[in-house]
Design a protein around this motif. Structure first.
Motif, PDB file in Angstrom:
ATOM      1  N   ARG A 156      42.115 -16.046 -23.884  1.00 25.86           N
ATOM      2  CA  ARG A 156      42.643 -15.084 -24.858  1.00 25.86           C
ATOM      3  C   ARG A 156      43.025 -15.780 -26.163  1.00 25.86           C
ATOM      4  O   ARG A 156      42.832 -15.225 -27.249  1.00 25.86           O
ATOM      5  CB  ARG A 156      43.846 -14.355 -24.259  1.00 25.86           C
ATOM      6  N   VAL A 157      43.582 -16.986 -26.074  1.00 27.25           N
ATOM      7  CA  VAL A 157      43.954 -17.710 -27.293  1.00 27.25           C
ATOM      8  C   VAL A 157      42.722 -18.004 -28.139  1.00 27.25           C
ATOM      9  O   VAL A 157      42.678 -17.746 -29.342  1.00 27.25           O
ATOM     10  CB  VAL A 157      44.689 -19.022 -26.943  1.00 27.25           C
ATOM     11  N   VAL A 158      41.683 -18.554 -27.499  1.00 30.30           N
ATOM     12  CA  VAL A 158      40.478 -18.930 -28.222  1.00 30.30           C
ATOM     13  C   VAL A 158      39.745 -17.707 -28.745  1.00 30.30           C
ATOM     14  O   VAL A 158      39.216 -17.704 -29.859  1.00 30.30           O
ATOM     15  CB  VAL A 158      39.552 -19.778 -27.308  1.00 30.30           C
ATOM     16  N   GLY A 159      39.688 -16.646 -27.949  1.00 31.99           N
ATOM     17  CA  GLY A 159      38.876 -15.498 -28.320  1.00 31.99           C
ATOM     18  C   GLY A 159      39.560 -14.434 -29.150  1.00 31.99           C
ATOM     19  O   GLY A 159      38.879 -13.630 -29.797  1.00 31.99           O
ATOM     20  N   GLU A 160      40.893 -14.404 -29.162  1.00 30.72           N
ATOM     21  CA  GLU A 160      41.573 -13.268 -29.766  1.00 30.72           C
ATOM     22  C   GLU A 160      42.633 -13.626 -30.806  1.00 30.72           C
ATOM     23  O   GLU A 160      42.867 -12.840 -31.729  1.00 30.72           O
ATOM     24  CB  GLU A 160      42.235 -12.417 -28.664  1.00 30.72           C
ATOM     25  N   THR A 161      43.294 -14.765 -30.686  1.00 32.83           N
ATOM     26  CA  THR A 161      44.468 -15.002 -31.531  1.00 32.83           C
ATOM     27  C   THR A 161      44.158 -15.714 -32.838  1.00 32.83           C
ATOM     28  O   THR A 161      44.949 -15.626 -33.782  1.00 32.83           O
ATOM     29  CB  THR A 161      45.534 -15.815 -30.766  1.00 32.83           C
ATOM     30  N   ILE A 162      43.051 -16.458 -32.921  1.00 27.55           N
ATOM     31  CA  ILE A 162      42.759 -17.205 -34.150  1.00 27.55           C
ATOM     32  C   ILE A 162      42.211 -16.273 -35.220  1.00 27.55           C
ATOM     33  O   ILE A 162      42.686 -16.246 -36.357  1.00 27.55           O
ATOM     34  CB  ILE A 162      41.773 -18.353 -33.869  1.00 27.55           C
ATOM     35  N   THR A 163      41.196 -15.497 -34.875  1.00 28.25           N
ATOM     36  CA  THR A 163      40.630 -14.516 -35.794  1.00 28.25           C
ATOM     37  C   THR A 163      39.929 -13.444 -34.967  1.00 28.25           C
ATOM     38  O   THR A 163      39.638 -13.659 -33.780  1.00 28.25           O
ATOM     39  CB  THR A 163      39.626 -15.175 -36.766  1.00 28.25           C
ATOM     40  N   LYS A 164      39.678 -12.302 -35.575  1.00 28.92           N
ATOM     41  CA  LYS A 164      39.051 -11.202 -34.853  1.00 28.92           C
ATOM     42  C   LYS A 164      37.574 -11.488 -34.634  1.00 28.92           C
ATOM     43  O   LYS A 164      36.867 -11.915 -35.542  1.00 28.92           O
ATOM     44  CB  LYS A 164      39.227  -9.897 -35.637  1.00 28.92           C
ATOM     45  N   MET A 165      37.119 -11.248 -33.407  1.00 31.09           N
ATOM     46  CA  MET A 165      35.731 -11.513 -33.044  1.00 31.09           C
ATOM     47  C   MET A 165      34.960 -10.210 -32.858  1.00 31.09           C
ATOM     48  O   MET A 165      35.513  -9.200 -32.429  1.00 31.09           O
ATOM     49  CB  MET A 165      35.667 -12.308 -31.737  1.00 31.09           C
ATOM     50  N   ASP A 166      33.684 -10.233 -33.228  1.00 31.77           N
ATOM     51  CA  ASP A 166      32.751  -9.215 -32.784  1.00 31.77           C
ATOM     52  C   ASP A 166      31.537  -9.946 -32.211  1.00 31.77           C
ATOM     53  O   ASP A 166      31.516 -11.175 -32.131  1.00 31.77           O
ATOM     54  CB  ASP A 166      32.372  -8.243 -33.906  1.00 31.77           C
ATOM     55  N   GLN A 167      30.528  -9.183 -31.790  1.00 31.65           N
ATOM     56  CA  GLN A 167      29.398  -9.818 -31.113  1.00 31.65           C
ATOM     57  C   GLN A 167      28.663 -10.805 -32.010  1.00 31.65           C
ATOM     58  O   GLN A 167      28.239 -11.871 -31.554  1.00 31.65           O
ATOM     59  CB  GLN A 167      28.423  -8.748 -30.607  1.00 31.65           C
ATOM     60  N   ILE A 168      28.513 -10.471 -33.291  1.00 30.29           N
ATOM     61  CA  ILE A 168      27.768 -11.350 -34.195  1.00 30.29           C
ATOM     62  C   ILE A 168      28.528 -12.643 -34.423  1.00 30.29           C
ATOM     63  O   ILE A 168      27.956 -13.742 -34.354  1.00 30.29           O
ATOM     64  CB  ILE A 168      27.490 -10.629 -35.527  1.00 30.29           C
ATOM     65  N   ARG A 169      29.833 -12.549 -34.697  1.00 30.41           N
ATOM     66  CA  ARG A 169      30.612 -13.766 -34.933  1.00 30.41           C
ATOM     67  C   ARG A 169      30.652 -14.644 -33.693  1.00 30.41           C
ATOM     68  O   ARG A 169      30.515 -15.875 -33.775  1.00 30.41           O
ATOM     69  CB  ARG A 169      32.038 -13.393 -35.354  1.00 30.41           C
ATOM     70  N   ALA A 170      30.852 -14.027 -32.529  1.00 30.62           N
ATOM     71  CA  ALA A 170      30.887 -14.809 -31.290  1.00 30.62           C
ATOM     72  C   ALA A 170      29.541 -15.467 -31.014  1.00 30.62           C
ATOM     73  O   ALA A 170      29.477 -16.597 -30.526  1.00 30.62           O
ATOM     74  CB  ALA A 170      31.286 -13.907 -30.123  1.00 30.62           C
TER      75      ALA A 170
END
Length: 498
Positions: A366-380
Motif C-alpha cells: 500500500r505504501v509503494v502503490g498508494e501513498t507516494i502518488t496516485k497510480m493508474d494503469q498507464i503509470r503503473a
C-alpha cells in the motif's frame, strides 16, 4: 423478544471476536511452523561434524530473513499494480507468491557468491568458525533491520541490508583489511544511479504515452496503433531481462542471442496483442480514463514477470550467507573458491519469501502503490517497464543497482512528470504579483471570487514529498545501521561460541 435479540447480538460479537483472534494467531502460527520446518530440513540435510549445529542455527536465521525479504522487497513489484486497481491485494499476493517462489526455485542463486563471498577478502587466516559467525551476524542484523523498516513502512534495499551486515561483521572479525572496499564503492554508487535512472526511464515512457496516445484528438485510434507496440516492447524487454538476469543460473546466452530474443519477442508481442487491443477498444469512450483500461492485462503480466525475475535474483539475499555457512561447515575452512547452493537452502528462501509476502506484504504494498502518488494503469505500466529496462541497461553497463531504489524512483518519476504537465502554464501565487490574480473588475468577479479562483489555479502537488525524505533517509542509513548491528551481534556470538 428484546432479550433474545440482545443475546443474539452478544453471540454475534463473540463469534466476530473469536474470528479476529483466530486470524491474529494464524500468522504467528504459520511463521512458527515454517521456522520449525527449516530446522528439521537443515538437521536432516547437513552432514555430521563439529560445525553442524551452526548450520541449523543459520537455517533459522535464513528462514527469518526470507520472511522479511518477502514482506519488504516484493512490494516494489506489486505495489503499483495494486495502486492502479489493476489487481486486488489478494490477487497480487497470490500471483507474487507463486512467481517469486518459481523464480527462486527455477533460476535462483546466481548472485549467491557476490553476497556470500565477494564482499570479504577471506583467506586461510580466518577460521571456519569465525567466517560462520561473520555470516550469521550479518544475516541476523540484516533481517532485524528489514523487519524494523517494514514495521515503519519504509521500503529499503534488502541487498544493501545484507551488504551492510557483511561489512560490519567482517570489520569486527578481521579489521578493515577484510572488507573488499572497491566492491563497496560501486554498490554505494547505486544509491544515486538506481532511483535517478529508474525515474528518468519511467518519466520518458509516460511522456511518450501521453504524447502518442492521451494528447491525441482520437485517443482510441492512437491506442490501437501504439498499445500493441508497447506490449511488444514489454515482451522484448522482459525476454532479454530474463535471459540475461533471471535465468542466468541455468542459461548464459551470448549478447547477440539476447538481442535476437528481444527482437523476436517484440514482434511476437506486437502481433499477438494487435487483435486483442482492437477488440477491447471497441465501445470505449474517447477519454484517457477508458484508454487506460487497455493497459490492465499487460500490467498484470509485467508485475508477474518482475516477481519471477526478483525471486531468481534476490533469493540470494535470503540464503546467500546460509549457503556460505554450509560450505564452510562441510569443508572446515573459510577459503572456499565457489559457494554451491543446495536445493534445500534454495527451498527455504523461496518458501520464506512467499510466506512473508502473504502475511506481512500488504503494509508495504500500500505504501509503494498508494501513498507516494496516485497510480493508474498507464503509470503503473511505465513503472514496471522502467524497472525491467533499468536493470537490463545496468547489467549491460556493469552498474550495481537496487530493485527497491529503481521502483521507488520510477514511481516518483511518473508522479513528478504528471505534476509538471498538470501545472504547465499555471502561475504560482508564491512568486507572482497579486495583481495577476486579483482583477475582479476585468473578470466581473467580486474580490472573494477572484481569490477563490486564484487558489484553484495554484500549482498542485501530486507527489507527497514527505515520503521521499523518509524513504531517502532509510536508504542512506541502511548500510551503516545493519553494519553496526552486525558488529555488535558478532561480538555477542563470539562470546557464546568461545
Amino acid at each position: 423478544m428484546a432479550k433474545v435479540d440482545k443475546d443474539l447480538k452478544k453471540v454475534g460479537r463473540l463469534e466476530a471476536a473469536t474470528y479476529d483472534l483466530a486470524r491474529s494467531l494464524a500468522g504467528p502460527g504459520l511463521v512458527l511452523v515454517f521456522l520449525i520446518g527449516a530446522i528439521a530440513v537443515a538437521a536432516f540435510s547437513v552432514t555430521e561434524g563439529p560445525l553442524s549445529v551452526f548450520v541449523v542455527i543459520g537455517a533459522v536465521i535464513a528462514a527469518y530473513m526470507a520472511l522479511n525479504v518477502g514482506a519488504n522487497d516484493v512490494a516494489n513489484n506489486m505495489g503499483p499494480a495494486v495502486g492502479a486497481r489493476a489487481l486486488t491485494l489478494g490477487g497480487a499476493l497470490a500471483i507474487a507468491a507463486f512467481c517469486e517462489a518459481a523464480g527462486a526455485l527455477i533460476a535462483g542463486g546466481d548472485v549467491v557468491n557476490t553476497v556470500s563471498r565477494n564482499l570479504l577478502r577471506t583467506d586461510a587466516a580466518m577460521s571456519a568458525l569465525d567466517f560462520i559467525l561473520v555470516m550469521m551476524s550479518a544475516f541476523l542484523a540484516a533481517a532485524l533491520w528489514i523487519n524494523l523498516a517494514t514495521y515503519l513502512r519504509a521500503p529499503v534495499s534488502t541487498t544493501h541490508s545484507v551488504i551492510g551486515g557483511v561489512i560490519g561483521s567482517g570489520f569486527a572479525a578481521a579489521g578493515a583489511a577484510a572488507v573488499a572496499w572497491p566492491v563497496i564503492g560501486t554498490i554505494a554508487a547505486s544509491w544515486v544511479i538506481s532511483p535517478v535512472l529508474g525515474g528518468a526511464i519511467a518519466a520518458a515512457l509516460l511522456g511518450f504515452v501521453k504524447w502518442a496516445i492521451l494528447f491525441r484528438e482520437d485517443k482510441i485510434a492512437a491506442a490501437e496503433r501504439w498499445v500493441p507496440a508497447l506490449v511488444g516492447l514489454m515482451a522484448g524487454i522482459f525476454a532479454m531481462y530474463l535471459a540475461l538476469k533471471g535465468l542466468s543460473r541455468i542459461w548464459r546466452p551470448t549478447t547477440e542471442l539476447v538481442l535476437g530474443l528481444g527482437l523476436a519477442f517484440f514482434a511476437f508481442g506486437w502481433l499477438m496483442s494487435r487483435p486483442w487491443v482492437r477488440r477491447n477498444a471497441r465501445g470505449l469512450e474517447n477519454r484517457s480514463k477508458h484508454v487506460s483500461t487497455l493497459f490492465t492485462v499487460p500490467l498484470i503480466f509485467a508485475a508477474a514477470l518482475l516477481s519471477f525475475a526478483h525471486g531468481a535474483n534476490d533469493v540470494a539475499n535470503a540464503v546467500g550467507p546460509l549457503a556460505a555457512i554450509v560450505a564452510a561447515a562441510e569443508s572446515g575452512t573459510a577459503a572456499v573458491d565457489r559457494v554451491p547452493l543446495p536445493l534445500w537452502v534454495l527451498a527455504i528462501g523461496a518458501i520464506g519469501i512467499a510466506v512473508g509476502l502473504a502475511l506481512f506484504g500488504p503494509r508495504l504494498i500500500r505504501v509503494v502503490g498508494e501513498t507516494i502518488t496516485k497510480m493508474d494503469q498507464i503509470r503503473a505500466y511505465c513503472v514496471a517497464l522502467s524497472a525491467a529496462t533499468t536493470v537490463l541497461i545496468a547489467s549491460w553497463l556493469g552498474l550495481p543497482v537496487s530493485s527497491t531504489h529503481i521502483a521507488v524512483g520510477a514511481i516518483f518519476g511518473v508522479g513528478l512528470l504528471r505534476e509538471a504537465l498538470t501545472n504547465k502554464g499555471v502561475p504560482n501565487p508564491a512568486v507572482q504579483p497579486r495583481s495577476l490574480f486579483l482583477e475582479p473588475e476585468k473578470l466581473n468577479k467580486t474580490p472573494q471570487e477572484a481569490i477563490a479562483n486564484a487558489r484553484k489555479r495554484e500549482k498542485r502537488r501530486l507527489v507527497r514529498r514527505r515520503h521521499a525524505f523518509g524513504i531517502a533517509a532509510a536508504w542512506v542509513i541502511t548500510v551503516p545501521a545493519s553494519g553496526a548491528l552486525a558488529a555488535i551481534l558478532y561480538f555477542v556470538l563470539r562470546f557464546f561460541a568461545a
